[in-house]
Scaffold this motif. Structure first.
Motif, PDB file in Angstrom:
ATOM      1  N   ASN A 177       0.836  -1.203   0.000  1.00 53.26           N
ATOM      2  CA  ASN A 177       0.000   0.000   0.000  1.00 53.26           C
ATOM      3  C   ASN A 177       0.869   1.249   0.000  1.00 53.26           C
ATOM      4  N   ASP A 178       0.233   2.386  -0.270  1.00 54.61           N
ATOM      5  CA  ASP A 178       0.935   3.660  -0.141  1.00 54.61           C
ATOM      6  C   ASP A 178       1.434   3.795   1.298  1.00 54.61           C
ATOM      7  N   GLY A 179       2.664   4.253   1.441  1.00 59.12           N
ATOM      8  CA  GLY A 179       3.212   4.436   2.780  1.00 59.12           C
ATOM      9  C   GLY A 179       4.452   3.578   2.961  1.00 59.12           C
ATOM     10  N   THR A 180       4.867   3.449   4.205  1.00 61.83           N
ATOM     11  CA  THR A 180       6.146   2.801   4.498  1.00 61.83           C
ATOM     12  C   THR A 180       6.000   1.808   5.642  1.00 61.83           C
ATOM     13  N   THR A 181       6.600   0.649   5.471  1.00 64.96           N
ATOM     14  CA  THR A 181       6.714  -0.319   6.555  1.00 64.96           C
ATOM     15  C   THR A 181       8.195  -0.498   6.869  1.00 64.96           C
ATOM     16  N   ILE A 182       8.559  -0.233   8.086  1.00 64.08           N
ATOM     17  CA  ILE A 182       9.950  -0.421   8.507  1.00 64.08           C
ATOM     18  C   ILE A 182       9.986  -1.622   9.447  1.00 64.08           C
ATOM     19  N   THR A 183      10.864  -2.565   9.167  1.00 65.86           N
ATOM     20  CA  THR A 183      10.989  -3.757  10.004  1.00 65.86           C
ATOM     21  C   THR A 183      12.398  -3.825  10.583  1.00 65.86           C
ATOM     22  N   VAL A 184      12.460  -3.860  11.887  1.00 64.79           N
ATOM     23  CA  VAL A 184      13.751  -3.946  12.581  1.00 64.79           C
ATOM     24  C   VAL A 184      13.773  -5.280  13.317  1.00 64.79           C
ATOM     25  N   GLU A 185      14.717  -6.145  12.949  1.00 67.43           N
ATOM     26  CA  GLU A 185      14.779  -7.458  13.593  1.00 67.43           C
ATOM     27  C   GLU A 185      16.110  -7.659  14.304  1.00 67.43           C
ATOM     28  N   ASP A 186      16.062  -8.416  15.367  1.00 66.73           N
ATOM     29  CA  ASP A 186      17.266  -8.820  16.100  1.00 66.73           C
ATOM     30  C   ASP A 186      18.122  -7.622  16.529  1.00 66.73           C
ATOM     31  N   LEU A 187      17.459  -6.640  17.110  1.00 69.54           N
ATOM     32  CA  LEU A 187      18.170  -5.447  17.577  1.00 69.54           C
ATOM     33  C   LEU A 187      19.298  -5.837  18.541  1.00 69.54           C
ATOM     34  N   PHE A 188      20.475  -5.259  18.315  1.00 69.94           N
ATOM     35  CA  PHE A 188      21.675  -5.484  19.145  1.00 69.94           C
ATOM     36  C   PHE A 188      22.211  -6.912  19.053  1.00 69.94           C
ATOM     37  N   TYR A 189      21.876  -7.635  17.960  1.00 69.58           N
ATOM     38  CA  TYR A 189      22.396  -9.001  17.811  1.00 69.58           C
ATOM     39  C   TYR A 189      23.922  -9.012  17.778  1.00 69.58           C
ATOM     40  N   ASN A 190      24.506  -7.892  17.302  1.00 71.65           N
ATOM     41  CA  ASN A 190      25.973  -7.836  17.178  1.00 71.65           C
ATOM     42  C   ASN A 190      26.619  -6.955  18.240  1.00 71.65           C
ATOM     43  N   THR A 191      25.851  -6.531  19.236  1.00 73.79           N
ATOM     44  CA  THR A 191      26.416  -5.730  20.331  1.00 73.79           C
ATOM     45  C   THR A 191      25.969  -6.326  21.670  1.00 73.79           C
ATOM     46  N   PRO A 192      26.591  -7.441  22.049  1.00 77.48           N
ATOM     47  CA  PRO A 192      26.158  -8.152  23.255  1.00 77.48           C
ATOM     48  C   PRO A 192      26.188  -7.294  24.524  1.00 77.48           C
ATOM     49  N   LEU A 193      27.101  -6.320  24.588  1.00 77.39           N
ATOM     50  CA  LEU A 193      27.151  -5.482  25.791  1.00 77.39           C
ATOM     51  C   LEU A 193      25.892  -4.639  25.920  1.00 77.39           C
ATOM     52  N   ARG A 194      25.471  -4.084  24.793  1.00 74.55           N
ATOM     53  CA  ARG A 194      24.256  -3.272  24.762  1.00 74.55           C
ATOM     54  C   ARG A 194      23.046  -4.120  25.158  1.00 74.55           C
ATOM     55  N   LEU A 195      23.038  -5.323  24.620  1.00 75.86           N
ATOM     56  CA  LEU A 195      21.933  -6.242  24.896  1.00 75.86           C
ATOM     57  C   LEU A 195      21.850  -6.566  26.383  1.00 75.86           C
ATOM     58  N   ARG A 196      23.029  -6.784  26.985  1.00 80.15           N
ATOM     59  CA  ARG A 196      23.054  -7.166  28.392  1.00 80.15           C
ATOM     60  C   ARG A 196      22.630  -6.029  29.307  1.00 80.15           C
ATOM     61  N   ALA A 197      22.813  -4.786  28.836  1.00 73.79           N
ATOM     62  CA  ALA A 197      22.465  -3.629  29.669  1.00 73.79           C
ATOM     63  C   ALA A 197      20.953  -3.411  29.751  1.00 73.79           C
ATOM     64  N   LEU A 198      20.187  -4.118  28.899  1.00 73.20           N
ATOM     65  CA  LEU A 198      18.743  -3.886  28.852  1.00 73.20           C
ATOM     66  C   LEU A 198      18.018  -4.625  29.957  1.00 73.20           C
ATOM     67  N   LYS A 199      16.791  -4.143  30.206  1.00 77.33           N
ATOM     68  CA  LYS A 199      15.934  -4.805  31.169  1.00 77.33           C
ATOM     69  C   LYS A 199      15.235  -5.978  30.493  1.00 77.33           C
ATOM     70  N   SER A 200      14.280  -6.558  31.180  1.00 78.54           N
ATOM     71  CA  SER A 200      13.550  -7.691  30.618  1.00 78.54           C
ATOM     72  C   SER A 200      12.703  -7.237  29.437  1.00 78.54           C
ATOM     73  N   PRO A 201      12.360  -8.183  28.524  1.00 83.50           N
ATOM     74  CA  PRO A 201      11.489  -7.813  27.401  1.00 83.50           C
ATOM     75  C   PRO A 201      10.209  -7.116  27.854  1.00 83.50           C
ATOM     76  N   SER A 202       9.636  -7.539  28.994  1.00 83.74           N
ATOM     77  CA  SER A 202       8.376  -6.896  29.393  1.00 83.74           C
ATOM     78  C   SER A 202       8.629  -5.461  29.840  1.00 83.74           C
ATOM     79  N   ASP A 203       9.772  -5.216  30.452  1.00 82.17           N
ATOM     80  CA  ASP A 203      10.119  -3.847  30.828  1.00 82.17           C
ATOM     81  C   ASP A 203      10.363  -2.989  29.585  1.00 82.17           C
ATOM     82  N   GLU A 204      11.071  -3.571  28.606  1.00 82.65           N
ATOM     83  CA  GLU A 204      11.311  -2.821  27.363  1.00 82.65           C
ATOM     84  C   GLU A 204       9.992  -2.553  26.654  1.00 82.65           C
ATOM     85  N   TYR A 205       9.072  -3.511  26.719  1.00 84.97           N
ATOM     86  CA  TYR A 205       7.771  -3.309  26.074  1.00 84.97           C
ATOM     87  C   TYR A 205       6.993  -2.185  26.754  1.00 84.97           C
TER      88      TYR A 205
END
Ligand code: ADP
Ligand code: MG
Length: 337
Positions: A140-168
């Motif tokens: 359709n007209d417009g834009t869909t942006i899909t971001v998958e596996d955020l921080f898959y290549n930055t394990p330190l960043r990933l570890r600094a995050l809270k639980s998925p429910s907190d991020e949600y």
């Protein structure tokens, strides 16, 4: 080299909610009236945003995720005039360094949509062996942006995050803020695969009705409105719209929504100044609900704030917030009669 890029990107995109904020702002800048968000694992597995905005021309796809590539200013001399602020052209570039990024987009003029994937700032094959060229697809007209596996290549960043429910919940908070500030845009946010929306607003609301939809009737029925604007003594234009609860509403947890030039930002100084209107009115340790939208001549707002620092500064901060607090106080006093 790519490690340095990754670290720099992680400074800009430091958690899923802040990637989402950038994507939401892009959709709104593109004039979208409908924005749908789906999230998996707090945005770490999937963050997808579908808008019905202007779309992106096929010719612009190759450089879409290049650093400093923006359609929002033509020359640097425009920088002080643009309505937006923060570092320009860094969001998609940064995301492409720390996640798998793909785009499906269609402008009104194009007869089909185009799909492109990005890695480290450049077009990339969507799967091994595939071409990296944008591919025609249905859409359709417009834009869909899909971001998958955020921080898959930055394990330190990933570890600094809270639980998925907190991020949600941080994601929901961002969506709720923007939904209130953009009551004529329909928002929907849900977990991928779920049938129930966690945020849903119509495209025909007002700030007040959106507050009611999101924060419920107990907040909405106590809402007061105050307005303020630049006076004769001011040498630049500004205006403020405030929706805030009366003395009849008080809770243990403050809600303060601040928009400056339509961007959700923080300012401890502004927050303290407007929350002070409740001093002596609400029981100690309790707070009201405050939504404040300030529109200020953009050349008076500090555009050089780093994107991770949501803290914003502007000229005459103290005088303007005092003026806003006075307007609130007048409304509170009148309501008390
Ligand atoms: P910026 O928003 O600062 O320009 P971004 O990296 O966020 O930088 O986006 C780069 C460019 O991609 C934008 O300037 C815009 O032209 C285009 N773009 C991104 N998202 C969208 C969208 N949802 N709809 C239309 N154009 C978009
Ligand atoms: Mg942007």
């Amino acid at each position: 080299e790519s490690l340095i890029n990754r670290i720099a990107a992680g400074e800009i995109i430091h958690r899923p909610a802040n990637a989402l904020k950038e994507l939401l702002e892009n959709a709104l800048d593109a004039g979208a009236t409908t924005i749908k968000i789906s999230v998996k694992d707090g945005g770490l597995k999937l963050l997808q945003i579908v808008d019905n905005g202007s779309g992106i021309r096929k010719a612009d796809l190759p450089l879409l995720a290049a650093r400093f590539c923006t359609s929002k200013l033509s020359t640097f001399s425009d920088l002080s005039k643009i309505q937006t602020y923060g570092f320009r052209g860094e969001a998609l570039a940064s995301i492409s360094h720390v996640a798998h990024l793909s785009v499906v987009t269609k402008t009104r003029e194009e007869s089909c949509a185009w799909k492109a994937s990005y890695s480290d700032g450049v077009l990339a094959p969507s799967k091994p062996g595939a071409t990296e060229e944008p591919k025609p697809t249905a859409g359709n007209d417009g834009t869909t942006i899909t971001v998958e596996d955020l921080f898959y290549n930055t394990p330190l960043r990933l570890r600094a995050l809270k639980s998925p429910s907190d991020e949600y919940s941080r994601i929901l908070d961002v969506v709720q803020r923007y939904a209130i500030h953009n009551p004529t845009v329909s928002f929907l946010c849900k977990k991928a695969g779920s049938n129930t929306a966690d945020v849903t607003t119509p495209s025909s609301g007002t700030v007040k009705s959106a507050i009611k939809t999101i924060y419920g009737p107990s907040v909405a029925k106590e809402l007061l409105e105050a307005k303020a604007e630049a006076g004769k003594k001011d040498d630049f234009e500004w205006e403020a719209e405030v929706w805030f609860t009366s003395a009849n509403y008080h809770v243990k947890k403050p809600t303060f929504l601040l928009f400056i030039n339509h961007r959700s930002v923080d300012s401890v100084r502004v927050r303290r100044a407007v929350e002070a209107v409740y001093n002596g009115i609400l029981p100690k340790g309790t707070f009201g609900f405050i939504y404040l939208s300030l529109v200020i001549d953009p050349s008076k707002v500090d555009v050089n704030v780093h994107p991770t620092k949501r803290e914003v500064h502007f000229l005459e901060e103290e005088r303007i917030t005092e003026h806003v607090a006075d307007a609130m106080q007048t409304v509170l006093a009148a309501n008390d009669q």
